[in-house]
Design a protein around this motif. Structure first.
Motif, PDB file in Angstrom:
ATOM      1  N   HIS A  59      48.250  12.698 -12.500  1.00  0.00           N
ATOM      2  CA  HIS A  59      47.823  12.499 -11.049  1.00  0.00           C
ATOM      3  C   HIS A  59      47.649  13.939 -10.707  1.00  0.00           C
ATOM      4  O   HIS A  59      48.538  14.740 -10.631  1.00  0.00           O
ATOM      5  CB  HIS A  59      48.887  11.767 -10.283  1.00  0.00           C
ATOM      6  CG  HIS A  59      48.482  11.469  -8.751  1.00  0.00           C
ATOM      7  ND1 HIS A  59      47.350  10.775  -8.515  1.00  0.00           N
ATOM      8  CD2 HIS A  59      48.782  11.981  -7.685  1.00  0.00           C
ATOM      9  CE1 HIS A  59      47.087  10.601  -7.204  1.00  0.00           C
ATOM     10  NE2 HIS A  59      48.158  11.581  -6.648  1.00  0.00           N
ATOM     11  N   ILE A  60      46.497  14.468 -10.293  1.00  0.00           N
ATOM     12  CA  ILE A  60      46.180  15.769  -9.893  1.00  0.00           C
ATOM     13  C   ILE A  60      45.872  15.555  -8.494  1.00  0.00           C
ATOM     14  O   ILE A  60      44.951  14.949  -7.972  1.00  0.00           O
ATOM     15  CB  ILE A  60      44.944  16.269 -10.499  1.00  0.00           C
ATOM     16  CG1 ILE A  60      45.196  16.269 -12.196  1.00  0.00           C
ATOM     17  CG2 ILE A  60      44.741  17.591 -10.188  1.00  0.00           C
ATOM     18  CD1 ILE A  60      44.205  16.598 -12.955  1.00  0.00           C
ATOM     19  N   ILE A  61      46.523  16.628  -7.742  1.00  0.00           N
ATOM     20  CA  ILE A  61      46.409  16.621  -6.166  1.00  0.00           C
ATOM     21  C   ILE A  61      45.736  17.915  -5.916  1.00  0.00           C
ATOM     22  O   ILE A  61      46.263  19.025  -6.382  1.00  0.00           O
ATOM     23  CB  ILE A  61      47.676  16.364  -5.424  1.00  0.00           C
ATOM     24  CG1 ILE A  61      47.985  14.976  -5.763  1.00  0.00           C
ATOM     25  CG2 ILE A  61      47.431  16.881  -3.822  1.00  0.00           C
ATOM     26  CD1 ILE A  61      49.628  15.045  -5.295  1.00  0.00           C
ATOM     27  N   THR A  62      44.526  17.960  -5.270  1.00  0.00           N
ATOM     28  CA  THR A  62      43.841  19.225  -4.971  1.00  0.00           C
ATOM     29  C   THR A  62      43.896  19.570  -3.473  1.00  0.00           C
ATOM     30  O   THR A  62      44.020  18.423  -2.738  1.00  0.00           O
ATOM     31  CB  THR A  62      42.420  19.194  -5.513  1.00  0.00           C
ATOM     32  OG1 THR A  62      41.453  18.366  -4.698  1.00  0.00           O
ATOM     33  CG2 THR A  62      42.357  19.100  -7.125  1.00  0.00           C
ATOM     34  N   VAL A  63      43.757  20.638  -3.160  1.00  0.00           N
ATOM     35  CA  VAL A  63      43.852  20.938  -1.744  1.00  0.00           C
ATOM     36  C   VAL A  63      42.710  21.929  -1.284  1.00  0.00           C
ATOM     37  O   VAL A  63      42.477  22.807  -2.292  1.00  0.00           O
ATOM     38  CB  VAL A  63      45.027  21.575  -1.232  1.00  0.00           C
ATOM     39  CG1 VAL A  63      46.031  20.273  -0.985  1.00  0.00           C
ATOM     40  CG2 VAL A  63      45.802  22.473  -2.070  1.00  0.00           C
ATOM     41  N   SER A  64      42.344  22.101  -0.041  1.00  0.00           N
ATOM     42  CA  SER A  64      41.360  23.301   0.249  1.00  0.00           C
ATOM     43  C   SER A  64      42.046  24.577   0.123  1.00  0.00           C
ATOM     44  O   SER A  64      43.357  24.700   0.992  1.00  0.00           O
ATOM     45  CB  SER A  64      40.937  22.910   1.766  1.00  0.00           C
ATOM     46  OG  SER A  64      40.837  24.051   2.530  1.00  0.00           O
ATOM     47  N   ALA A  92      36.919  19.820 -13.590  1.00  0.00           N
ATOM     48  CA  ALA A  92      36.004  20.599 -12.958  1.00  0.00           C
ATOM     49  C   ALA A  92      36.312  20.535 -11.207  1.00  0.00           C
ATOM     50  O   ALA A  92      36.367  19.366 -10.695  1.00  0.00           O
ATOM     51  CB  ALA A  92      34.657  20.271 -12.888  1.00  0.00           C
ATOM     52  N   ILE A  93      36.594  21.566 -10.500  1.00  0.00           N
ATOM     53  CA  ILE A  93      36.995  21.318  -9.031  1.00  0.00           C
ATOM     54  C   ILE A  93      35.860  22.568  -8.507  1.00  0.00           C
ATOM     55  O   ILE A  93      35.803  23.683  -8.913  1.00  0.00           O
ATOM     56  CB  ILE A  93      38.404  21.582  -8.711  1.00  0.00           C
ATOM     57  CG1 ILE A  93      39.083  22.727  -9.152  1.00  0.00           C
ATOM     58  CG2 ILE A  93      38.999  20.206  -8.799  1.00  0.00           C
ATOM     59  CD1 ILE A  93      40.372  22.854  -8.495  1.00  0.00           C
ATOM     60  N   PRO A  94      35.486  22.377  -7.268  1.00  0.00           N
ATOM     61  CA  PRO A  94      34.740  23.382  -6.623  1.00  0.00           C
ATOM     62  C   PRO A  94      35.724  24.624  -6.204  1.00  0.00           C
ATOM     63  O   PRO A  94      36.884  24.448  -6.279  1.00  0.00           O
ATOM     64  CB  PRO A  94      34.424  22.528  -5.052  1.00  0.00           C
ATOM     65  CG  PRO A  94      34.844  21.117  -5.037  1.00  0.00           C
ATOM     66  CD  PRO A  94      35.880  21.204  -6.468  1.00  0.00           C
ATOM     67  N   HIS A  95      34.944  25.863  -6.067  1.00  0.00           N
ATOM     68  CA  HIS A  95      35.643  26.995  -5.890  1.00  0.00           C
ATOM     69  C   HIS A  95      36.351  26.914  -4.642  1.00  0.00           C
ATOM     70  O   HIS A  95      37.547  27.660  -4.455  1.00  0.00           O
ATOM     71  CB  HIS A  95      34.599  28.239  -5.527  1.00  0.00           C
ATOM     72  CG  HIS A  95      34.082  28.347  -6.841  1.00  0.00           C
ATOM     73  ND1 HIS A  95      34.699  28.713  -8.070  1.00  0.00           N
ATOM     74  CD2 HIS A  95      32.474  28.269  -7.489  1.00  0.00           C
ATOM     75  CE1 HIS A  95      34.098  28.811  -9.233  1.00  0.00           C
ATOM     76  NE2 HIS A  95      32.547  28.797  -8.571  1.00  0.00           N
ATOM     77  N   SER A  96      36.065  25.957  -3.565  1.00  0.00           N
ATOM     78  CA  SER A  96      36.747  26.019  -2.287  1.00  0.00           C
ATOM     79  C   SER A  96      38.288  25.165  -2.421  1.00  0.00           C
ATOM     80  O   SER A  96      38.862  25.203  -1.456  1.00  0.00           O
ATOM     81  CB  SER A  96      35.839  25.513  -1.254  1.00  0.00           C
ATOM     82  OG  SER A  96      35.594  24.079  -1.804  1.00  0.00           O
ATOM     83  N   ARG A  97      38.641  24.727  -3.598  1.00  0.00           N
ATOM     84  CA  ARG A  97      39.782  23.865  -3.806  1.00  0.00           C
ATOM     85  C   ARG A  97      40.373  24.507  -4.864  1.00  0.00           C
ATOM     86  O   ARG A  97      39.933  25.138  -5.508  1.00  0.00           O
ATOM     87  CB  ARG A  97      39.210  22.439  -4.258  1.00  0.00           C
ATOM     88  CG  ARG A  97      38.503  21.755  -2.978  1.00  0.00           C
ATOM     89  CD  ARG A  97      38.143  20.503  -3.196  1.00  0.00           C
ATOM     90  NE  ARG A  97      39.548  19.588  -2.925  1.00  0.00           N
ATOM     91  CZ  ARG A  97      40.065  19.265  -1.843  1.00  0.00           C
ATOM     92  NH1 ARG A  97      39.323  19.722  -0.669  1.00  0.00           N
ATOM     93  NH2 ARG A  97      40.944  18.951  -1.475  1.00  0.00           N
ATOM     94  N   GLU A  98      41.851  23.966  -4.800  1.00  0.00           N
ATOM     95  CA  GLU A  98      42.752  24.395  -5.973  1.00  0.00           C
ATOM     96  C   GLU A  98      43.641  23.383  -6.057  1.00  0.00           C
ATOM     97  O   GLU A  98      43.735  22.456  -5.364  1.00  0.00           O
ATOM     98  CB  GLU A  98      43.514  25.841  -5.414  1.00  0.00           C
ATOM     99  CG  GLU A  98      44.399  25.481  -4.394  1.00  0.00           C
ATOM    100  CD  GLU A  98      44.969  26.850  -3.764  1.00  0.00           C
ATOM    101  OE1 GLU A  98      46.097  27.023  -3.915  1.00  0.00           O
ATOM    102  OE2 GLU A  98      44.097  27.674  -3.350  1.00  0.00           O
TER     103      GLU A  98
END
Ligand code: ATP
Ligand code: MG
Length: 412
Positions: free
Chosen positions: A154-159, A115-121
């Motif tokens: 390893h998962i990298i998320t960004v704005s 689960a990641i916030p809508h503002s991130r991918e």
């Protein structure tokens, strides 16, 4: 003939476009365009027009030099908006059969479903290792028998909006961003040896605006982070201390800077013209070193905190590898070793041929890493496509073929 690829490293202080042929033994540099950076602060876009102008100028230079018309490229991405997390995905293997690549992909896909916030991918999903029926640390389970396969990733998320701003700036420069690659992944790929990756190592890329950290254990990335500190802060400190412009402070840092007060003779001095109409002032090099050392130590303390936060601080048997433009600051290795309490090596990209002279510097580790890693990510189904969605459906040959059209017949 290897694969010809394009990378654009968009840094705070420079934009660097490289056209290179990635070969098993080296990278043959076919074209290069370096422009001063504009419109990016601490890895985040602050002026899209200025940034796209700088990108376009860098791309045009590389086009002129290489003889290729660049239409797509791998793009570096930093920014303290990135976050990384490790996750596990599981699949059942009905009937104790051998693991297939489809099983591995499904396990990774399940690990990705966090689960990641809508503002991130999600930017990258890098497989770390697998376990089969509870037996862990299996690098490649293909063909092995078992009932249950777990993939650690390893998962990298960004704005999302930060990436969109960068994407738009690149497109405005007439280039399609084929894939965004996080700075520490690219730097790590360019400078780390297989032995270091096996033993456990942290790569620290200190640029102008950001310090990019990648922790590699058992060959793959286990932790990544970007901290919004870099060489520009050292220059700013000098600006305030000496009452000179940023450009003068930058020149003073590069010409006379030393990262350790102890390393400078007490009698050494140099002249600087301060603001206003006064006479040139004589400055002690030791005093300058004291100002620089305070900031450099602080940067490594922040790096140390991040390493501790990762929980992998005990696994870094190969110590730290320092790169990025700030690695050129004399004395910085000693400060790093003192604060981090481990062996430190200064690294620059190696195994370059062709127009490679300028690029054999720590400042270009990210730029070089983009080429081979970008290509690798395209050939691995187990890594995610970039935010733009490019990557999953088109064949590799087609995509690389699309990267540019030859301008001149066979003489780049
Ligand atoms: N010889 C040198 N001595 C000291 N510092 C140097 C030297 N050469 C470059 N630097 C510093 O390195 C920094 C630029 O490094 P680099 O080119 O890696 O940054 P960048 O990739 O543009 O920025 P970032 O990755 O942070 O967005 C600047 O702060 C510059 O002053
Ligand atoms: Mg950089």
């Amino acid at each position: 003939m290897g694969d010809l690829v394009v990378g654009i490293d968009i840094g705070t202080t420079k934009v660097c476009t490289i056209v290179g042929e990635v070969r098993p033994e080296d990278i043959f540099i076919v074209g290069l365009g370096i422009e001063p950076g504009r419109g990016l602060k601490k890895g985040t876009v602050t002026d899209m027009t200025a940034l796209s102008t700088a990108i376009a100028a860098s791309v045009h230079k590389a086009e002129r030099v290489s003889g290729y018309d660049i239409s797509r490229a791998f793009i570096s991405l930093a920014g303290s908006h990135m976050a990384s997390i490790n996750s596990v995905g599981t699949v059942g293997l009905v009937g104790n059969r051998g693991v297939t690549s489809v099983d591995m992909d499904r396990a990774i896909e399940n690990a990705r479903a966090i689960a990641i916030p809508h503002s991130r991918e999600v930017l990258h999903v890098v497989p770390r290792s697998y376990s089969l029926d509870g037996q862990d640390h299996i690098p490649n389970p293909l063909g092995m028998h078992g009932f249950r396969l777990d993939a650690e990733v390893h998962i990298i998320t960004v704005s999302t909006s930060s990436v969109a701003n960068l994407e738009q700036s690149v497109q405005a420069a007439g280039v399609f961003p084929d894939r965004f690659i996080l700075n520490p992944l690219a730097s790590g790929d360019a400078v780390l040896t297989d032995v270091e990756r096996d033993m456990g190592v942290v790569v620290i890329d200190i640029g102008g605006g950001t310090t990019d950290i990648g922790i590699f254990v058992e060959r793959t990335i286990w932790h990544s982070a970007v901290i919004p500190v870099g060489g520009d802060m050292i220059t700013n400190d000098i600006t305030h201390w000496m009452h000179v412009s940023f450009d003068v402070a930058e020149a003073v840092k590069v010409q006379h800077g030393f990262a350790r007060e102890k390393g400078v003779s007490e009698t050494e001095t140099f002249l600087v013209q301060p603001f206003g109409e006064g006479m040139p002032e004589e400055i002690k090099r030791g005093d300058l070193a004291m100002v620089i050392e305070a900031r450099v130590s602080e940067i490594f303390e922040l790096v140390q905190n991040e390493i501790k936060r990762s929980g992998y601080d005990d696994l870094l048997r190969a110590g730290a590898v320092l790169t990025g433009g700030c690695a050129l600051l004399p004395g910085i290795r000693d400060v790093a070793a003192e604060v981090l309490g481990c062996p430190v090596r200064i690294a620059r990209p190696e195994k370059l041929t062709g127009m490679a002279d300028t690029l054999r510097s720590p400042a270009f580790s990210t730029s070089i890493g983009l080429l081979r890693l970008g290509l690798q990510m395209d050939t691995l189904s187990t890594t995610s496509p970039a935010s733009n969605g490019g990557g999953s459906s088109k064949s590799i040959g087609k995509r690389l073929g699309d990267m540019f059209k030859r301008l001149l017949p066979d003489e780049g």
